[in-house]
Design an enzyme around this catalytic site. Structure first.
Site, PDB file in Angstrom:
ATOM      1  N   GLY A 289     -11.496  15.050 -37.171  1.00 24.93           N
ATOM      2  CA  GLY A 289     -11.401  13.682 -36.687  1.00 24.93           C
ATOM      3  C   GLY A 289     -12.750  13.111 -36.321  1.00 24.93           C
ATOM      4  CD  GLU A 290     -14.628  14.308 -32.382  1.00 20.80           C
ATOM      5  OE1 GLU A 290     -15.830  14.540 -32.637  1.00 20.80           O
ATOM      6  OE2 GLU A 290     -13.938  15.064 -31.693  1.00 20.80           O
ATOM      7  CB  ALA A 291     -15.699   8.689 -37.952  1.00 20.43           C
ATOM      8  CB  THR A 292     -16.199  14.639 -38.837  1.00 20.76           C
ATOM      9  OG1 THR A 292     -16.295  14.620 -37.408  1.00 20.76           O
ATOM     10  CG2 THR A 292     -17.160  15.671 -39.397  1.00 20.76           C
TER      11      THR A 292
ATOM     12  CG  ASP B   3      -8.588   9.116 -34.186  1.00 23.78           C
ATOM     13  OD1 ASP B   3      -7.930   9.823 -33.395  1.00 23.78           O
ATOM     14  OD2 ASP B   3      -8.802   9.438 -35.366  1.00 23.78           O
TER      15      ASP B   3
END
Length: 358
Positions: free
Chosen positions: A322-325, A179
């Site tokens: 976040g951000e699928a890291t 997200d």
């Protein structure tokens, strides 16, 4: 009355093929590398075999990072280290290749897709393929009002399903899911707290960019008030997402369920995807068999959700950006498991040398 019947997912979602998994386990015993010597990679290879219905496993050729983006009204209460309505700046960093996940994905040759569900900016500021699924500008302030209307939550949920179908139809064979949000961890903590029956302080973390003690106390109070609004609608997962979720969380939940229908494996990232997975499990109890937990971020709600889902994270790096890291960091392990299960040779069959009789 909702036109979506979530009960259909229980009938449509099947578990990965158990017979194929047993075949994969038997094949593993025949490999030249001793059983257990590869640690958890053995387990991942067998899971992939069942998901693919293929022995030996097929290498993963087309993984993709998919990010759902949105702003949340609760960010106006200063529960996040980032300003309210600023998630579009994070999205722009992803699109411009300047965010951690963009760097990792680019170096690995993995495409990244961003889906705007409720960013608080003009649609003209972002590419058409990013904004075409947008439901609204920012979700509502869940401590005092619903995140979405009934029409909006259905639209968002269906958008997530549509994106899952698009990925499956395009040949994506593994999704790294994440997200991009401001205020999303507050909504996620509320969902996990409601579904696990815990107090706000048990599930409230510091967020992607760590907040100070005063902001954490404001966040706890916000989650507490949102939990009061969530408890009366616990029996209806779509209503729960409408009341205390948000457009991005509703879309993530729809995506997870439809990906399980389409037999697409998903690698989960942080607390937001974990919370949506927990909602999806309530809809269809077999769905979690199609997901892997990429990493543990240290967020208490994420840990509680993964525990309920019986998912053991692949990494414990504590990545909170976040951000699928974090999940992208775990992806090489999954790719390695697939490659090893596909290409390692089996033992040469034993030959018996009997007397010739001469």
């Amino acid at each position: 009355m909702s036109s979506l019947n979530l009960d259909d997912f229980s009938d449509l979602i099947e578990r990965p093929d158990g017979g194929v998994r047993r075949d994969a386990e038997e094949r593993r015993q025949r490999l030249a590398v001793p059983s257990g010597a590869l640690g958890r990679l053995d387990e991942l290879g067998e899971w992939l075999a069942a998901a693919q219905s293929s022995v030996p496993v097929k290498p993963i050729e087309h993984p993709r990072v998919v990010l759902f983006a949105g702003d949340h009204g609760v960010a106006s209460l200063e529960v996040s280290a980032r300003p309210a309505g600023s998630a579009h700046r994070l999205v722009r960093a992803v699109l411009d290749g300047e965010s951690p996940v963009a760097v990792l994905a680019r170096r690995s040759g993995i495409p990244v897709r961003v889906v705007d569900m409720s960013l608080d900016c003009e649609t003209s500021e972002l590419p058409e393929d990013v904004v075409r699924h947008r439901v609204r500008r920012s979700s509502g302030r869940i401590d005092i009002e619903d995140a979405l209307t009934q029409d909006e939550v259905e639209q968002a949920f269906r958008a997530g399903m549509s994106v899952a179908d698009e990925e499956a139809d395009s040949g994506t064979d593994l999704v790294v899911l994440g997200d991009v949000s401001v205020g999303g961890t507050t909504a996620a903590a509320t969902l996990v707290g409601a579904l696990c029956g815990t107090d706000a302080s048990v599930v409230t973390g510091r967020g992607g960019e760590a907040i100070d003690d005063l902001a954490w106390m404001r966040k706890c109070a916000t989650v507490r008030d949102a939990l009061r609004r969530a408890r009366p609608v616990l029996g209806d997962q779509l209503d729960l997402l409408r009341t205390v979720g948000g457009a991005d969380l509703a879309a993530l939940t729809g995506f997870l369920l439809q990906s399980a229908v389409r037999r697409t494996p998903v690698l989960l990232d942080g607390v937001v995807t974990a919370a949506c997975a927990l909602v999806a499990q309530r809809v269809a109890f077999r769905a979690p068999d199609w997901w892997l937990a990429g990493q543990t971020s240290g967020e208490p709600a994420q840990a509680k959700a993964f525990d309920r889902l019986a998912l053991d994270p692949l990494l414990t790096q504590g990545v909170t950006v976040g951000e699928a890291t974090g999940a992208t960091l775990a992806l090489p392990l999954v790719l390695a498991a697939a490659n090893l299960a596909a290409d390692l040779p089996e033992h040469e069959p034993a030959t018996s040398s009997g007397a010739s009789g001469d």
